[in-house]
Scaffold this motif. Structure first.
Motif: not given
Lengths: 157, 157
Positions: A126, A128-130, A132
């Motif tokens: 999450f 890492e996704f956050a 971007k």
DNA sequence: TTGATTAAGTTCGATATCGAACTATATAAT
DNA sequence: ATTATATAGTTCGATATCGAACTTAATCAA
């Protein structure tokens, strides 16, 4: 009078747009489910985590049928999911004191530990996704998605 | 120095927000797939439609492996999907003239008709949805979803 | 009460998904 | 050219999903 371009735009067939919407959602679901399950112990599926999580987040002691409805799966599917959880000792099935036909699903200590570990395992993905897609971007679309979910859920006769 | 509320907000754990995002997406996928398949002839799944649609929208003559990659499913799954389509006469499998191990997937006339009927059957459901969620609303979120899809796709090692 | 109907959960059968192993062909290395 | 390796597709086995039918218990009607 609007110019031709504009006429074209407002009369344009919106069908492909809706196709794209549901297609993007379908692909994201497929990819995130795969990522999710990579981070769960072998043999566990999102369905297992979802049930355990719900027992914590909502409450345990609910019946299999209540859970089946909550997840909108056939009760046979829930039977199967619960039997897997029970086999691994993450839940306990007890008779329902209010209804002899029914059961209650209770989380065990191991179930709680399983959930905590699962969440801990997911947080990095999450994060890492956050990077971007920061929270404000997500906050911008989640309410619309929730509305769509509610609408589609209600439309399901 | 920011006040406590603000401190709280910026330090708040964003994990539940991302859980919700993917949860909403998962439920929408589940519901729309069910709606979608209700509108397809008995025995056909979204996977069947998706392949036929891709053969029109992108091009036919592609290999099973290319299709498997396009849909990000194992090649064994694509074998299965294609065999169903072939059995119903919606596609034709021909040898790949450039590679003796390989095949090419071609759409048949019936495949084209199947696709057109499927789309016609879906338009009313879309129209109803579009009343509640007009094109401009959808246009507002599709690009972000597409970005997420691309990101997740690329992140998939 | 007794009998009929409804409801909770399981079992069973059918099919979708997917990884491992296999077959046949292509490509690379020597 | 010959051999080794890699690739396309299928087969096979395991498991998930889901509807139909079944079992047992609750509820409703007479």
């Amino acid at each position: 009078m609007a110019d031709r371009k504009e006429d074209h735009l407002i009369e344009d067939d919106p069908t492909p747009l809706y196709f794209q919407l549901f297609n993007e959602i379908g692909i994201i679901e497929q990819l995130t489910r795969a990522i999710f399950e990579e981070h769960l112990p072998d043999g566990f599926l999102v369905s297992h985590f979802a049930v355990v999580n719900s027992l914590v987040r909502v409450r345990d002691g609910r019946t299999p049928l209540e859970l089946a409805r909550a997840f909108q799966v056939p009760k046979t599917t829930m039977t199967h999911t619960l039997s897997g959880l029970e086999k691994h000792g993450l839940i306990e099935m007890r008779p329902n004191p209010r209804d002899g036909r029914s059961k209650q699903v209770w989380l065990t200590k191991n179930g709680d530990i399983f959930r905590e570990n699962a969440i801990r395992g997911l947080v990095p993905a999450f994060a890492e996704f956050a990077e971007k897609f920061p929270p404000d971007v997500v906050t911008g679309i989640v309410p619309i998605l929730a509305e769509m979910r509610e609408y589609l859920d209600a439309a399901r006769d």
